[in-house]
Design an enzyme around this catalytic site. Structure first.
Site, mmCIF file in Angstrom:
data_model
loop_
_atom_site.group_PDB
_atom_site.id
_atom_site.type_symbol
_atom_site.label_atom_id
_atom_site.label_comp_id
_atom_site.label_asym_id
_atom_site.label_seq_id
_atom_site.Cartn_x
_atom_site.Cartn_y
_atom_site.Cartn_z
ATOM 1 N N CYS A 11 12.564 2.854 3.980
ATOM 2 C CA CYS A 11 12.328 1.533 3.384
ATOM 3 C C CYS A 11 13.045 1.347 2.054
ATOM 4 O O CYS A 11 13.878 0.462 1.907
ATOM 5 C CB CYS A 11 10.836 1.330 3.146
ATOM 6 S SG CYS A 11 9.882 1.602 4.615
ATOM 7 N N LYS A 39 8.180 -9.044 0.079
ATOM 8 C CA LYS A 39 8.141 -7.656 0.559
ATOM 9 C C LYS A 39 9.364 -6.876 0.052
ATOM 10 O O LYS A 39 9.267 -5.728 -0.389
ATOM 11 C CB LYS A 39 8.076 -7.645 2.093
ATOM 12 C CG LYS A 39 8.455 -6.337 2.741
ATOM 13 C CD LYS A 39 7.447 -5.230 2.456
ATOM 14 C CE LYS A 39 8.072 -3.871 2.629
ATOM 15 N NZ LYS A 39 7.342 -2.943 3.398
HETATM 16 N N1 SAJ Z 1 9.964 8.756 -5.362
HETATM 17 C C1 SAJ Z 1 10.472 9.309 -6.549
HETATM 18 N N2 SAJ Z 1 9.738 9.163 -7.683
HETATM 19 C C2 SAJ Z 1 8.553 8.508 -7.724
HETATM 20 C C3 SAJ Z 1 8.058 7.941 -6.526
HETATM 21 C C4 SAJ Z 1 8.792 8.071 -5.368
HETATM 22 O O1 SAJ Z 1 11.549 9.904 -6.561
HETATM 23 O O2 SAJ Z 1 7.949 8.451 -8.809
HETATM 24 C C5 SAJ Z 1 10.733 8.890 -4.130
HETATM 25 C C6 SAJ Z 1 9.984 9.636 -3.012
HETATM 26 O O3 SAJ Z 1 10.104 11.023 -3.136
HETATM 27 C C7 SAJ Z 1 10.682 9.083 -1.783
HETATM 28 C C8 SAJ Z 1 11.020 7.653 -2.172
HETATM 29 O O4 SAJ Z 1 10.937 7.601 -3.582
HETATM 30 O O5 SAJ Z 1 11.897 9.776 -1.537
HETATM 31 C C9 SAJ Z 1 10.100 6.586 -1.599
HETATM 32 O O6 SAJ Z 1 8.757 7.048 -1.576
HETATM 33 P P1 SAJ Z 1 7.517 6.098 -1.931
HETATM 34 O O7 SAJ Z 1 6.292 6.919 -1.837
HETATM 35 O O8 SAJ Z 1 7.754 5.379 -3.190
HETATM 36 O O9 SAJ Z 1 7.561 4.964 -0.825
HETATM 37 P P2 SAJ Z 1 7.670 4.931 0.789
HETATM 38 O O10 SAJ Z 1 9.107 4.739 1.143
HETATM 39 O O11 SAJ Z 1 6.960 6.063 1.412
HETATM 40 O O12 SAJ Z 1 6.858 3.580 1.101
HETATM 41 C C10 SAJ Z 1 7.252 2.373 0.460
HETATM 42 C C11 SAJ Z 1 6.007 1.765 -0.186
HETATM 43 N N3 SAJ Z 1 6.410 0.662 -1.050
HETATM 44 C C12 SAJ Z 1 5.971 0.593 -2.332
HETATM 45 O O13 SAJ Z 1 5.251 1.424 -2.839
HETATM 46 C C13 SAJ Z 1 6.415 -0.590 -3.129
HETATM 47 C C14 SAJ Z 1 5.052 1.281 0.906
HETATM 48 O O14 SAJ Z 1 3.936 0.598 0.354
HETATM 49 C C15 SAJ Z 1 5.797 0.351 1.886
HETATM 50 O O15 SAJ Z 1 4.939 -0.092 2.934
HETATM 51 C C16 SAJ Z 1 6.939 1.152 2.505
HETATM 52 O O16 SAJ Z 1 7.822 1.530 1.445
HETATM 53 C C17 SAJ Z 1 7.629 0.255 3.516
HETATM 54 O O17 SAJ Z 1 7.385 0.476 4.720
HETATM 55 O O18 SAJ Z 1 8.321 -0.682 3.110
#
Ligand code: SAJ
Length: 412
Positions: free
Chosen positions: A267, A213
């Site tokens: 996360c 994870k």
């Molecule tokens: N972000 C970027 N660029 C991108 C993608 C995301 O800057 O191309 C930023 C977002 O704006 C945000 C951060 O990253 O600030 C995280 O956003 P996210 O959509 O990537 O993820 P979370 O934090 O909403 O959810 C993640 C997910 N993990 C993965 O995709 C590997 C989710 O599946 C998990 O369940 C969650 O963390 C968790 O609870 O661990």
């Protein structure tokens, strides 16, 4: 005899969900919709009241409706105390301390609170994202008192993997990793998830599940850091980062993520540190990526303040405070750090618009028209759909720092 779980017998089983937040509440509601009798245990009294009125205390598509149905059928009830149950599902936060060490206090205190209620044959599942060895620590808590012998319980880690904004779908449809403290625990835990998860279940041991994870989120962090680094590089080379990435992504084996104002949420900014804390010597790349992502909000702030120097009485508008688009979740949001940095600098007047909040303790919120009206500099910090609808002419004659590429995406 291990407990049995099947779709036909859900109504005979009671589940105590510990922690009714972004993971616990949707999971509790889904379990209740499958017929389980769910006792939600949450220390936040106002959340308990809201849930028992048939509403969700967090914004997540369709969650309100599911919670209302679950409460109306009598299958879900929230409480400020735990209760005996067949299954205990731990969905409590696992934050990081200031010095990037895992803070397991919520998990350990949840375990201590339920320990007097736990009976032989119970299934205890840790869903909270946790450093390697946490499930084994829980075993020590439950078996340490001497009342229960090792093997009396079924204890497993089944890390939550849901994406805010798509939680209800992902609770059911995502593949799940099931890592038991021992082999019988893995089997019993998998049988339980089979009753409500349509994704594949991947069985392993607890330590591997815990690590897998963390690796998922560290992988995403490292990849976002690469995109964020490219935004710095492109700025220095005076080329468009979005076009550069778009072109590079035309290669069949390249898939670069998007730069942003930094990485937020509860996360991804936290979980990689658990790997670093566990094995500091072997995690140079993961630590470096964290550093790149942590520096990004300051980089944006510095650029905004540099532009502000050109105006006599500069006004800076910040569009968005949430940690990502179309959610009301502000946790660890880089946009908030940037807005706060502008406010604290005293070098510009600030206008803040966040359509997902009614108010904010630190900022007077305004709608986007008001925010843009007299702004000299506009920071687009979150790609909310609401902002995509703002007419192009509202941005004319202003300095735009589009941290998330919203205008570019919209204009394509
Ligand atoms: N972000 C970027 N660029 C991108 C993608 C995301 O800057 O191309 C930023 C977002 O704006 C945000 C951060 O990253 O600030 C995280 O956003 P996210 O959509 O990537 O993820 P979370 O934090 O909403 O959810 C993640 C997910 N993990 C993965 O995709 C590997 C989710 O599946 C998990 O369940 C969650 O963390 C968790 O609870 O661990």
């Amino acid at each position: 005899m291990p407990p049995t779980f099947s779709p036909a017998t859900c109504g005979e089983r009671t589940i105590c969900v510990v922690g009714l937040g972004y993971t616990g509440l949707p999971t509790a509601a889904v379990l209740a919709s499958r017929g389980y009798r769910v006792h939600g245990y949450e220390i936040n009294e106002s959340a308990v009241e809201t849930i028992n009125e048939g509403r969700a205390h967090i914004v997540e598509p369709e969650l309100d409706m599911l919670v209302r149905a679950a409460v109306n059928t009598g299958n879900l009830r929230a409480h400020t105390t735990p209760a005996e149950a067949d299954v205990f599902l731990l969905c409590v936060p696992t934050p990081c301390t200031e010095d990037h060490q895992p803070d397991l206090s919520h998990v350990l205190s949840a375990a201590e609170t339920i320990a007097p209620m736990v009976r032989p044959g119970n299934l205890i599942i840790l869903e909270s994202t946790s450093p390697p060895g946490t499930t084994a620590k829980l075993a020590e808590t439950f078996y340490g008192s001497g009342d229960l012998q090792p093997g009396d319980l079924y204890l497993a880690h089944a890390p939550e993997r849901v994406l805010p904004g798509r939680i209800l779908r992902e609770v059911v449809e995502n593949d799940r990793i099931i890592g038991g403290h021992d082999a019988p625990s893995t089997e019993v835990c998998a049988e339980f998830y089979r009753t409500f998860v349509s994704g594949a279940l991947h069985l392993t041991d607890a330590r591997t599940a815990e690590t897998a994870k963390l690796v998922e989120n560290a992988y995403r962090d490292v990849n976002i850091a690469f995109a964020n680094e490219l935004s710095l590089l492109s700025d220095e080379l005076d080329i468009d980062v979005w076009e550069t990435i778009e072109l590079a992504n035309r290669h069949p084996r390249v898939e670069i993520l998007k730069p942003g104002p930094g990485v937020g949420g509860h996360c991804i900014p936290v979980d990689p540190w658990f790997l670093v804390a566990t094995a500091p010597e072997s995690t140079t790349l993961i630590r470096t990526a964290r550093g790149v992502n942590e520096r990004k909000p300051d980089w944006i702030l510095e650029r905004a303040l540099r532009h502000a120097e050109r105006f006599k009485d500069p006004v800076i508008a910040c569009l968005g405070l949430a940690y990502k688009p179309n959610v009301d979740d502000m946790r660890e949001s880089p946009a908030i750090d940037i807005a706060r940095g502008i406010k604290d600098s005293g070098k510009a007047a600030l206008r803040v618009c966040e359509p997902y909040l009614e108010s904010h303790d630190d900022f007077a919120l305004v709608d986007h028209d008001t925010a843009l009206h007299d702004a000299d500099i506009v920071l687009i910090l979150v790609a909310h759909d609401d902002f995509r609808r703002i007419p192009r002419k509202s941005f004319e004659e202003k300095i735009i720092i589009d941290a998330c590429g919203l205008l570019r995406e919209r204009d394509r």
